[in-house]
Design a protein around this motif. Structure first.
Motif, short mmCIF file in Angstrom:
data_model
loop_
_atom_site.label_atom_id
_atom_site.label_comp_id
_atom_site.label_asym_id
_atom_site.label_seq_id
_atom_site.Cartn_x
_atom_site.Cartn_y
_atom_site.Cartn_z
N ASP A 125 39.06 82.52 -49.73
CA ASP A 125 40.41 82.13 -49.28
C ASP A 125 41.35 82.24 -50.48
O ASP A 125 41.25 81.47 -51.42
CB ASP A 125 40.36 80.70 -48.74
N THR A 126 42.25 83.21 -50.42
CA THR A 126 43.18 83.41 -51.55
C THR A 126 44.55 82.81 -51.26
O THR A 126 45.55 83.22 -51.87
CB THR A 126 43.32 84.90 -51.89
N GLY A 127 44.62 81.86 -50.31
CA GLY A 127 45.88 81.16 -50.12
C GLY A 127 46.33 81.00 -48.67
O GLY A 127 47.22 80.20 -48.39
N LEU A 128 45.69 81.73 -47.74
CA LEU A 128 46.15 81.67 -46.35
C LEU A 128 45.71 80.38 -45.67
O LEU A 128 46.29 79.96 -44.67
CB LEU A 128 45.58 82.89 -45.60
N THR A 129 44.65 79.75 -46.23
CA THR A 129 44.14 78.47 -45.71
C THR A 129 43.64 78.61 -44.28
O THR A 129 43.87 77.74 -43.43
CB THR A 129 45.21 77.35 -45.80
N ARG A 130 42.94 79.71 -44.03
CA ARG A 130 42.26 79.82 -42.73
C ARG A 130 40.76 79.83 -43.03
O ARG A 130 40.25 78.85 -43.53
CB ARG A 130 42.73 81.09 -41.99
N ASN A 131 40.07 80.95 -42.72
CA ASN A 131 38.68 81.03 -43.11
C ASN A 131 38.58 81.41 -44.58
O ASN A 131 39.58 81.62 -45.26
CB ASN A 131 37.94 82.04 -42.22
N GLY A 132 37.36 81.56 -45.07
CA GLY A 132 37.15 81.91 -46.47
C GLY A 132 36.76 80.70 -47.27
O GLY A 132 37.28 79.60 -47.05
N ALA A 133 35.82 80.92 -48.22
CA ALA A 133 35.42 79.83 -49.10
C ALA A 133 36.59 79.48 -50.01
O ALA A 133 37.36 80.36 -50.41
CB ALA A 133 34.23 80.26 -49.94
N THR A 134 36.72 78.20 -50.33
CA THR A 134 37.74 77.81 -51.30
C THR A 134 37.26 78.23 -52.70
O THR A 134 36.09 78.55 -52.90
CB THR A 134 37.95 76.28 -51.29
N HIS A 162 42.15 87.73 -46.55
CA HIS A 162 43.37 88.06 -45.78
C HIS A 162 44.57 87.72 -46.65
O HIS A 162 44.60 86.64 -47.25
CB HIS A 162 43.47 87.17 -44.52
N ALA A 164 48.73 86.93 -47.12
CA ALA A 164 49.68 86.17 -46.29
C ALA A 164 50.90 87.00 -45.88
O ALA A 164 51.66 86.59 -45.00
CB ALA A 164 50.14 84.92 -47.03
N ASP A 170 53.72 86.87 -53.78
CA ASP A 170 52.65 86.04 -53.20
C ASP A 170 51.38 86.87 -53.02
O ASP A 170 50.27 86.40 -53.29
CB ASP A 170 53.08 85.49 -51.84
N ALA A 174 47.72 86.43 -54.78
CA ALA A 174 46.47 86.34 -54.00
C ALA A 174 45.47 87.38 -54.50
O ALA A 174 44.27 87.09 -54.60
CB ALA A 174 46.77 86.54 -52.52
#
Lengths: 346, 231
Positions: A125-134, A162, A164, A170, A174
């Motif tokens: 997760d590169t900033g979208l805050t959906r799926n993806g490991a933090t 993904h 944004a 931005d 990411a």
């Protein structure tokens, strides 16, 4: 013909995919065909896109991947939205799995075998805050993946995210996070060869986002991902055209036989138009199976009973224009159209 | 293989009771019982013809208006087509109150994250969290009928708590800001449901988006499984 019609132009689809493929080469086109290929027809779109230069498909769901396997498509298929208990079926059908969490990895590692390993793309997760490991979860996800890969039960072929599509800066921020995550994956012993981050928006405007593959979706269907430039400016042509016949004509208005029951979006906006031939008519009301139109400026009246009105697509307003009239985007316009409308592929 | 939860649940018992009241009202206003026609165009406005047709038949409707027209067109002049907003439970009474229909639209939590204040969410980064918060990712999007115009405004019920859609709804997923409520992967998220149970309502979603209630139900997508429930 007296019913609504969806016409899918494979010539335009071929043109768009070839245009995008040459624009991003040597990056490859992983074409997004989620949601029945954005409403265009999954199997038909994939067959044409392969001929035009797409090399893999982003299918979203494992069920769609299985449909494509059953239709004889052998290209890599990438899925990333599924329940944990769907993972084994994905492995059985050689579906590339987008994985964000340890629990998913455990299931993939338990079901995959050295003879048929789970094919994995790890998501950060590169900033979208959906799926993806933090960022905090990422190192341990990579270490566990490396352990399972050594056993042979999984094969980590990709790392992805993904973007944004907010501002270019931005997206660059990411991508910086993304590159750092790839470094961590490599330090853990993984050797991902397919790095992918950008979709239509970033893929068109940012060289740095293209990496090994661009997940082109909406642009391949000939709809601009931007307010400006338009699809035409980008050299893209509409693939879906929706039309319907004039079913009733009076002295001051006419009815066109298509409505919200066919998945045509409604909106509060008074500014909304259809085309009949080269003439423009204003839409004043949308019911379940008809819309009311009136003359606009100098458009000729009466219109002919049975004349076909273009709701959007080739010869009419663009899907993104209709989206703007309805307070949304072209993606929602095309995916909302009912799959039950008669359609032609040509 | 179990796919993600994407369900539109029709409360057939309440629906049938309501449809019978509508039919009886029409008869008491002078319509003949033989003339009553139920509007089931657009797959019964997205409710599913297979589920709704028996409901209307049991409530006394003899005819159906389908996408192809009225079933027995030779006698069309004898049909009285009941207004669809009234029939499906969206007509407003004198106080502006509606029954909010008879469906519940449900998705599934596919990921949960605890994020700091100021965390930006979804495409365009149009939303950021006001405080440290728990955010839930739901496996439904505008292709499933969660209108994109509900982005950052519509309430969503998960368990006993309401959150608000956080940022732009995407084609297949959206995020809900749940504050400090406890949420787990696999929980059900209610897009709309029963006002009596405190769920978000279609009327409210309609007011927030400008999309009429029957257009909202008609837009529920092909991946969403229609089912009936007595509960």
């Amino acid at each position: 013909m007296t019913t609504p019609l969806i016409s899918i132009s494979h010539a335009n689809l071929r043109h768009n995919v070839a245009t995008l493929a040459s624009r991003v080469a040597p990056s490859e086109v992983m074409m997004a065909v989620k949601t029945n290929a954005y409403g265009h027809g999954l199997v038909e779109v994939c067959q044409t896109a392969l001929e035009a230069g797409a090399t893999s498909f982003a299918v979203l769901e494992i069920a769609a991947a299985i449909d494509l396997r059953n239709a004889g498509i052998s290209a890599p298929l990438f899925a990333w939205l599924f329940g944990d208990d769907e993972i084994p079926a994905g492995i059985d059908h050689q579906v590339d799995l987008g994985i964000s969490r340890r629990e998913q990895l455990s299931i993939a590692g338990a079901y995959g075998k050295p003879t048929n390993p789970a094919i994995v793309h790890l998501k950060i997760d590169t900033g979208l805050t959906r799926n993806g490991a933090t960022v905090n979860q990422w190192p341990s996800l990579c270490e566990e993946a490396a352990r399972l890969e050594k056993i042979g039960n999984i094969r980590v072929v990709g790392v992805w995210t993904h973007l944004a599509d907010a501002t270019p800066q931005d997206d660059e921020d990411a991508l910086e996070l993304f590159r750092a995550a790839v470094d961590i994956a490599r330090q853990a012993g993984l050797t991902p060869s397919i790095l992918h981050a950008g979709a239509s928006s970033a893929g068109l405007r940012s060289d740095a986002s293209r990496l090994d593959a661009v997940r082109f979706g909406i642009a391949a269907y000939g709809v601009s991902p931007f307010d400006s430039p338009t699809a035409n400016d980008l050299g893209l042509r509409p693939v879906m055209t929706v039309s319907a016949p004039v079913t009733h004509v009076t002295a001051d208005h006419a009815l066109v036989g298509i409505g919200f029951g066919h998945g045509i979006l409604t909106g509060d906006n008074d500014e909304r138009f259809v085309r009949i031939g080269s003439d423009t008519y204003r839409v004043t009301d949308i019911g379940v199976d008809s819309m009311r139109i009136v003359p606009f400026e100098n458009s000729p009246w009466p219109v002919l009973l049975g004349a076909r009105a273009i709701i959007f697509g080739d010869g009419g307003p663009s899907a993104e224009q209709l989206g703007a009239w309805c307070g949304t985007i072209g993606d929602e316009v095309v995916t909302s159209v009912s799959p039950h409308i008669r359609r032609t592929h040509n | 293989m179990t796919e993600l939860v994407r369900r539109l649940i029709v409360d057939v018992a309440r629906f049938e009771q309501h449809a019978r009241e509508v039919a009886n009202q029409a008869i008491s206003n002078g319509a003949s019982a033989e003339s009553l026609c139920a509007d089931v165009r657009a797959n019964a406005y997205g409710h599913s013809l297979d589920i709704v047709e028996p409901v209307f038949t049991m409530s006394g409707f003899r005819h159906f208006l389908t996408d192809e027209g009225c079933a027995s067109a030779a006698h069309e002049e004898e049909h009285i087509v009941i207004d669809a907003e009234l029939l499906y439970g969206f007509a407003r009474d004198d106080n502006g109150h509606s029954l909010d229909g008879f469906t519940r639209f449900v998705g599934e939590v596919v990921n949960v994250k605890r994020v700091p204040a100021g965390q930006r969410i979804s495409y365009g980064y149009t939303y950021s969290t006001a405080t440290e918060s728990t955010v839930a990712l739901i496996g439904l999007g505008y292709a499933d009928g969660v209108a994109r115009r509900a982005s950052s405004v519509a309430p969503i019920r998960i368990g006993e708590h309401d959150g608000t859609i956080a940022g732009r709804i995407a084609m297949d997923q959206f995020v809900v800001d749940m504050g400090d409520a406890s949420v787990r992967i696999g929980d059900e998220a209610i897009i709309w449901g029963s006002a009596a149970l405190g769920h978000p309502t279609i009327s409210n979603l309609s007011a927030l988006t400008g999309i009429p209630p029957l257009a909202l139900t008609s837009l529920v997508g092909y991946r969403v499984h229609r089912e009936s429930s007595q509960a």
